[in-house]
Design an enzyme around this catalytic site. Sequence first.
Site, PDB file in Angstrom:
ATOM      1  CE1 TYR A  17       1.577  -4.761  31.237  1.00 36.56           C
ATOM      2  CE2 TYR A  17      -0.531  -5.327  32.247  1.00 36.56           C
ATOM      3  CZ  TYR A  17       0.754  -5.683  31.863  1.00 36.56           C
ATOM      4  OH  TYR A  17       1.206  -6.952  32.118  1.00 36.56           O
ATOM      5  CE  LYS A  52     -13.673  -2.510  31.737  1.00 33.02           C
ATOM      6  NZ  LYS A  52     -13.218  -1.811  30.536  1.00 33.02           N
ATOM      7  CE1 TYR A  64     -12.527  -1.613  35.191  1.00 32.31           C
ATOM      8  CE2 TYR A  64     -12.491  -3.744  36.292  1.00 32.31           C
ATOM      9  CZ  TYR A  64     -12.133  -2.939  35.224  1.00 32.31           C
ATOM     10  OH  TYR A  64     -11.398  -3.460  34.182  1.00 32.31           O
ATOM     11  CB  SER A  86     -12.768  -7.349  33.240  1.00 28.82           C
ATOM     12  OG  SER A  86     -12.294  -7.877  34.436  1.00 28.82           O
ATOM     13  CB  THR A  88     -14.270  -7.864  37.173  1.00 30.66           C
ATOM     14  OG1 THR A  88     -14.738  -7.501  38.455  1.00 30.66           O
ATOM     15  CG2 THR A  88     -14.739  -6.850  36.162  1.00 30.66           C
ATOM     16  CG  LEU A 105       0.182 -11.449  43.356  1.00 31.37           C
ATOM     17  CD1 LEU A 105       0.380 -11.206  44.840  1.00 31.37           C
ATOM     18  CD2 LEU A 105      -0.300 -12.884  43.130  1.00 31.37           C
ATOM     19  CG  ASP A 133      -3.895   7.264  26.516  1.00 28.16           C
ATOM     20  OD1 ASP A 133      -3.955   7.964  27.549  1.00 28.16           O
ATOM     21  OD2 ASP A 133      -3.837   6.023  26.543  1.00 28.16           O
ATOM     22  NE  ARG A 148      -8.043 -13.013  41.263  1.00 28.92           N
ATOM     23  CZ  ARG A 148      -8.593 -13.471  42.381  1.00 28.92           C
ATOM     24  NH1 ARG A 148      -8.658 -14.764  42.620  1.00 28.92           N
ATOM     25  NH2 ARG A 148      -9.108 -12.632  43.262  1.00 28.92           N
TER      26      ARG A 148
END
Length: 345
Positions: A13, A154, A150, A126, A128, A201, A33, A232
């Site tokens: 993406y 990171k 996850y 991220s 996160t 979302l 990839d 967010r």
Amino acid sequence: MTQRILLTGGAGYIGSHTYVALVEAGYDVTILDNFQNANRSVIARLEDLTGQPVTLAEADVRDATTLASLFAEHVFDAVVHFAALKAVGESVERPLDYFDVNISGLINLLRVMDAAGCRKIVFSSSATVYGVPDETPTPETAEFRAMNPYGQTKISGEQILNQLVAADDRWQIGILRYFNPAGAHESHLIGEDPRDTPNNLMPFIAKVAAGEVEELEVFGDDYDTQDGTGVRDYIHVDDLARGHVLSVAALLEDGQSHLVNLGTGEGHSVMEMIAAYKRASNRDIPHRVVDRRAGDVPIYVAKADKAEEVLGFRTEKTLDEMCASSWAWITGPHSQEDPDGEDNT
Ligand code: NAD
Ligand code: UDP
């Protein structure tokens, strides 16, 4: 002379949008990839979009032999490293796979780069890594708090890179902490299109608007936010892609390592997102409030000024543009493609 960039995860993406932005900026880009979470058809669409053939290495970032031969074949000036697994829930169920791809894959790549003398890398981190932050908007100085495997990958990735720079100052590193990427390229030829029911979302709302999913579950309306729903910082994927071009250019021009948030600095609630998508699609978005999602963070909003100071990066696209481009992508020509064609990007 044209500078050559290796883009791992370039069929995904964010990677596919960054590919287009890098080619438009004049770089010679090779995509690596393994199509674990992307469809091969994205390559033809990238060729349509840029008007030139894609140089592709179909390989796993953990495959040292193939990576080494790729670096023997081409002299890369820098690497942009997207290839990773990214589903939080899956990382809780299969942590070893996440450590393997996201951490072992990174180490493998760094070893091959080092041996080849290519020591400039842009790393996808991220928001996160902040866990539940003490401060909103959240600055880059906020402490690391892992909420799941996850997030841990990171944090570990950033630490590995920082320790590498500390050990060998020939390395130059751009760490980009993305907030919530959304939207699709203005051509509507590439975008985010998860095959399975999405967890995030924006793609979920898109499926509800398109009538593919009956209703959206709103995960909690009792947070301490403007309307009680989660907030967010949604950033248009084309803005994000441009952030990578600036990061690569900074590493190639002045060689300064950097760590920046990439976000808009503005937060939107789930209810605001529903309203915005309704405006863009002119469709109803049936929704129902349910319990909070386990492990959810109430608010993530970037303190965005460091990216402007260090890279000259400012977001340009609005929330309405994110929703309109997402809707155009969802309803565009690719939606006619064979649904079993694993079209994931
Ligand atoms: P994506 O899944 O669309 O792209 C990742 C790409 O990497 C895919 O094309 C996949 O096929 C490839 N890949 C996965 N494992 C591989 C391997 N072992 N070898 C080679 N290729 C492999 O994800 P995305 O949303 O484009 O995310 C890109 C990066 O940005 C990831 O590192 C992700 O963790 C990070 N990130 C994403 C978000 C987000 O919300 N999308 C937010 C913050 C950070
Ligand atoms: N969300 C929701 N319903 C969904 C998916 C997400 O209400 O089906 C909420 C979620 O609780 C959060 C926001 O939307 O407040 C963004 O969630 P997403 O998973 O897209 O991003 P992340 O939580 O990873 O930042």
